[in-house]
Write an enzyme that holds these catalytic residues in place. Structure first.
Site, PDB file in Angstrom:
ATOM      1  N   ARG A 171     -32.917 -15.471   0.299  1.00 19.15           N
ATOM      2  CA  ARG A 171     -33.585 -14.426   1.085  1.00 19.15           C
ATOM      3  C   ARG A 171     -35.052 -14.800   1.222  1.00 19.15           C
ATOM      4  O   ARG A 171     -35.526 -15.758   0.623  1.00 19.15           O
ATOM      5  CB  ARG A 171     -33.391 -13.022   0.478  1.00 19.15           C
ATOM      6  CG  ARG A 171     -33.309 -12.860  -1.016  1.00 19.15           C
ATOM      7  CD  ARG A 171     -34.581 -12.997  -1.815  1.00 19.15           C
ATOM      8  NE  ARG A 171     -35.716 -12.334  -1.246  1.00 19.15           N
ATOM      9  CZ  ARG A 171     -36.963 -12.713  -1.440  1.00 19.15           C
ATOM     10  NH1 ARG A 171     -37.255 -13.782  -2.188  1.00 19.15           N
ATOM     11  NH2 ARG A 171     -37.958 -12.091  -0.874  1.00 19.15           N
ATOM     12  N   GLY A 172     -35.758 -13.987   2.024  1.00 20.67           N
ATOM     13  CA  GLY A 172     -37.151 -14.324   2.336  1.00 20.67           C
ATOM     14  C   GLY A 172     -37.147 -15.136   3.621  1.00 20.67           C
ATOM     15  O   GLY A 172     -36.352 -16.084   3.769  1.00 20.67           O
ATOM     16  N   ALA A 173     -38.047 -14.772   4.560  1.00 24.24           N
ATOM     17  CA  ALA A 173     -37.958 -15.343   5.914  1.00 24.24           C
ATOM     18  C   ALA A 173     -37.962 -16.880   5.957  1.00 24.24           C
ATOM     19  O   ALA A 173     -37.064 -17.480   6.567  1.00 24.24           O
ATOM     20  CB  ALA A 173     -39.074 -14.748   6.775  1.00 24.24           C
ATOM     21  N   ARG A 223     -28.444 -12.144   9.345  1.00 21.45           N
ATOM     22  CA  ARG A 223     -29.426 -11.071   9.078  1.00 21.45           C
ATOM     23  C   ARG A 223     -30.314 -10.979  10.332  1.00 21.45           C
ATOM     24  O   ARG A 223     -30.793 -12.008  10.816  1.00 21.45           O
ATOM     25  CB  ARG A 223     -30.274 -11.374   7.839  1.00 21.45           C
ATOM     26  CG  ARG A 223     -29.468 -11.306   6.546  1.00 21.45           C
ATOM     27  CD  ARG A 223     -30.365 -11.342   5.320  1.00 21.45           C
ATOM     28  NE  ARG A 223     -31.075 -10.091   5.118  1.00 21.45           N
ATOM     29  CZ  ARG A 223     -32.129  -9.960   4.290  1.00 21.45           C
ATOM     30  NH1 ARG A 223     -32.590 -10.996   3.624  1.00 21.45           N
ATOM     31  NH2 ARG A 223     -32.706  -8.785   4.136  1.00 21.45           N
ATOM     32  N   GLN A 228     -37.168  -6.777  -5.290  1.00 23.30           N
ATOM     33  CA  GLN A 228     -37.626  -8.178  -5.196  1.00 23.30           C
ATOM     34  C   GLN A 228     -38.959  -8.364  -5.928  1.00 23.30           C
ATOM     35  O   GLN A 228     -39.245  -9.446  -6.437  1.00 23.30           O
ATOM     36  CB  GLN A 228     -37.797  -8.593  -3.726  1.00 23.30           C
ATOM     37  CG  GLN A 228     -36.511  -8.772  -2.962  1.00 23.30           C
ATOM     38  CD  GLN A 228     -36.117  -7.510  -2.215  1.00 23.30           C
ATOM     39  OE1 GLN A 228     -36.470  -6.396  -2.602  1.00 23.30           O
ATOM     40  NE2 GLN A 228     -35.353  -7.671  -1.153  1.00 23.30           N
ATOM     41  N   ASP A 260     -41.548 -10.905   8.222  1.00 29.05           N
ATOM     42  CA  ASP A 260     -40.228 -11.347   8.701  1.00 29.05           C
ATOM     43  C   ASP A 260     -40.213 -11.615  10.195  1.00 29.05           C
ATOM     44  O   ASP A 260     -39.402 -12.411  10.680  1.00 29.05           O
ATOM     45  CB  ASP A 260     -39.170 -10.308   8.339  1.00 29.05           C
ATOM     46  CG  ASP A 260     -38.912 -10.358   6.847  1.00 29.05           C
ATOM     47  OD1 ASP A 260     -39.626  -9.674   6.090  1.00 29.05           O
ATOM     48  OD2 ASP A 260     -38.037 -11.140   6.427  1.00 29.05           O
ATOM     49  N   ASN A 265     -41.915  -6.339   7.993  1.00 27.39           N
ATOM     50  CA  ASN A 265     -41.819  -6.887   6.636  1.00 27.39           C
ATOM     51  C   ASN A 265     -41.039  -5.877   5.804  1.00 27.39           C
ATOM     52  O   ASN A 265     -40.624  -4.820   6.289  1.00 27.39           O
ATOM     53  CB  ASN A 265     -43.221  -7.156   6.055  1.00 27.39           C
ATOM     54  CG  ASN A 265     -43.151  -7.957   4.761  1.00 27.39           C
ATOM     55  OD1 ASN A 265     -42.484  -8.994   4.699  1.00 27.39           O
ATOM     56  ND2 ASN A 265     -43.784  -7.493   3.713  1.00 27.39           N
ATOM     57  N   LYS A 266     -40.832  -6.202   4.553  1.00 25.73           N
ATOM     58  CA  LYS A 266     -40.006  -5.383   3.663  1.00 25.73           C
ATOM     59  C   LYS A 266     -40.375  -3.905   3.727  1.00 25.73           C
ATOM     60  O   LYS A 266     -41.558  -3.559   3.774  1.00 25.73           O
ATOM     61  CB  LYS A 266     -40.165  -5.929   2.237  1.00 25.73           C
ATOM     62  CG  LYS A 266     -39.401  -5.204   1.165  1.00 25.73           C
ATOM     63  CD  LYS A 266     -37.927  -5.046   1.446  1.00 25.73           C
ATOM     64  CE  LYS A 266     -37.205  -6.354   1.734  1.00 25.73           C
ATOM     65  NZ  LYS A 266     -35.816  -6.129   2.228  1.00 25.73           N
TER      66      LYS A 266
HETATM   67  O1  MRU Z   1     -34.771  -8.684   2.259  1.00 26.65           O
HETATM   68  P1  MRU Z   1     -35.609  -9.871   1.865  1.00 26.65           P
HETATM   69  O2  MRU Z   1     -35.749 -10.048   0.398  1.00 26.65           O
HETATM   70  O3  MRU Z   1     -35.172 -11.120   2.584  1.00 26.65           O
HETATM   71  O4  MRU Z   1     -37.064  -9.502   2.438  1.00 26.65           O
HETATM   72  C1  MRU Z   1     -38.102 -10.418   2.247  1.00 26.65           C
HETATM   73  C2  MRU Z   1     -39.407  -9.953   2.766  1.00 26.65           C
HETATM   74  O5  MRU Z   1     -39.530  -8.907   3.366  1.00 26.65           O
HETATM   75  C3  MRU Z   1     -40.562 -10.898   2.618  1.00 26.65           C
HETATM   76  O6  MRU Z   1     -41.756 -10.208   2.421  1.00 26.65           O
HETATM   77  C4  MRU Z   1     -40.679 -11.748   3.890  1.00 26.65           C
HETATM   78  O7  MRU Z   1     -39.450 -12.326   4.196  1.00 26.65           O
HETATM   79  C5  MRU Z   1     -41.712 -12.791   3.760  1.00 26.65           C
HETATM   80  S1  MRU Z   1     -41.222 -14.056   2.665  1.00 26.65           S
HETATM   81  C6  MRU Z   1     -42.422 -15.250   2.633  1.00 26.65           C
END
Ligand code: MRU
Length: 405
Positions: A50-52, A96, A204, A245, A255-256
């Site tokens: 996970r994470g962009a 996703r 997270q 994201d 973002n999250k």
């Molecule tokens: O649902 P996730 O854990 O994939 O969400 C991640 C985030 O929102 C991060 O802040 C974003 O992807 C940036 S990661 C460098």
């Protein structure tokens, strides 16, 4: 303890995609071995990866995985090959919806299949796509290190940061974006302390960011999400720094979930609010944030708690006893739709997940995974191409367009 002690997140090995299972961190360092692209899609959906930026790498490696497996069974790169490759790319990109990096990574490989495959055999094309996907992984780390250097230059004094979710090494192939800036600033003696939002409902922050900062030796304190306002009011936060994201042409940023509320708190307390993201997170095809698709996740993330743990066997007797109580003793995980993934366990033993419902049986819940922070709440975008500030009218559109050419 140093940043170099952090594990890599996702990589290619022996025609398979290997990834650190982040659903089990920090308790175990299990590695999932994906030998089908369908298995990788399940790992993406379950947040094992996970994470962009890490999703960008997963998208590219996922296409490479298909080319190296099912794709090689085709006799030639013909219409049937292209039709199937397109379907696979579409399926991977849709795993996703919010982080644009996933479809960006898939599309880089899709382009090679569509435009550079003339005269190639399926095996030759697989080699080309694998090489390009591995290069994309290397470029991710390089971009993160460059954006970290660009961002760290903004902080000349020991600074108290607050961050949300995990925009660290674990959200990228290596090094991280928001945490990357913090790592580089820390090396320069410019990090006083980091407040870590737990980031409900998947935590997270509490599981991943807290662990990364401890591993990297950066002083930090975990807080619940609803404590950020209180801490800002106490004067304990000099800067908020988060990842992204998807960033639209006008600077509106997904973002999250919880980032939007944090941006309002920062604005109210006159605290600078930075977004750290590579150029691959910008989606200038979208004029503004109202057009971003927001992923809705399983309500069970909200309605209970998952406890991940580990049984360790240190003697043959314990090992036999564990095998007797575990469904599978062969280190394999049978996932939905019958996909089997090997798990490489760190140190042996068995991992488990248990979900406990903590809410009323018939409760109705809503679980959006992301929100959109308006550009007006953002001080600057920290990217590998430089730091992007708004123009004198407070508008990001022209500065973003200029930076991305
Ligand atoms: O649902 P996730 O854990 O994939 O969400 C991640 C985030 O929102 C991060 O802040 C974003 O992807 C940036 S990661 C460098």
């Amino acid at each position: 303890m140093a940043v170099s002690d952090l594990p890599r997140t996702i990589w290619w090995e022996d025609d398979k995609v290997l990834l650190l299972d982040e659903t089990r961190l920090p308790l175990t360092g299990d590695v999932l071995v994906c030998n089908t692209f369908e298995g990788l899609i399940l790992a993406i959906k379950s947040l094992a990866v996970r994470g962009a930026p890490a999703l960008g790498a997963a998208g590219a490696l996922g296409v490479a995985l298909w080319c190296a497996t099912e794709g090689k069974d085709f006799e030639a790169i013909d219409t049937a090959y292209h039709a199937r490759a397109t379907a696979v790319c579409n399926e991977l990109a849709a795993a996703r919806p919010t982080a644009v990096n996933l479809s960006w990574g898939v599309d880089k490989m899709r382009l090679i299949i569509e435009e550079q495959s003339a005269g190639m055999t399926p095996a030759g094309l697989a080699e080309a796509v694998i090489a390009a996907a591995e290069e994309l992984c290397r470029a991710d780390e390089a971009a993160n290190r460059q954006l970290a250097a660009n961002g760290a230059a903004l902080f000349k004094e020991p600074t108290n940061f607050l961050t949300h979710c995990n925009a660290g090494s674990l959200a990228t192939v290596f090094y991280g974006t928001a945490l990357g800036v913090i790592y580089t600033a820390a090396e320069q003696g410019h990090v006083a302390h980091v407040w870590v939002d737990e980031t409900r409902p998947v935590n997270q922050g509490a599981r991943l960011t807290a662990w990364e900062l401890l591993t990297a030796g950066v002083p930090s304190t975990l807080i619940a999400d609803n404590m950020a306002g209180f801490i800002m009011h106490q004067g304990e936060v000099d800067a908020v720094i988060v990842g992204a994201d998807r960033i639209c042409a006008n600077g509106d940023t997904a973002n999250k979930i919880g980032t939007y509320s944090l941006s309002i708190l920062a604005k109210e307390h006159r605290i600078p609010f930075y977004i750290a993201a590579p150029s691959s997170t910008f989606d200038t095809t979208l004029t503004d944030g109202s057009r971003i698709a927001i992923e809705a996740r399983d309500p069970r993330e909200l309605e209970g708690v998952t406890v991940s743990g580990r049984f360790d066997a240190t003697t043959p007797e314990q090992q036999r006893a564990l095998e007797a109580v575990c469904d599978s003793a062969d280190s394999q995980l049978t996932m939905a739709q019958g996909h089997v993934m090997e798990i490489r366990r760190k140190g042996g033993g068995f991992s488990f997940d248990a979900w406990f419902k903590t809410t009323p049986t018939n409760v109705e819940s809503f679980n959006p995974a992301f929100d959109v922070t308006p550009a007006a709440h953002i001080t600057a975008f920290i990217t590998e191409l430089g730091v992007i500030f708004p123009d004198s009218a407070g508008d990001f559109s022209a500065p973003i367009a200029r930076a991305l050419v």
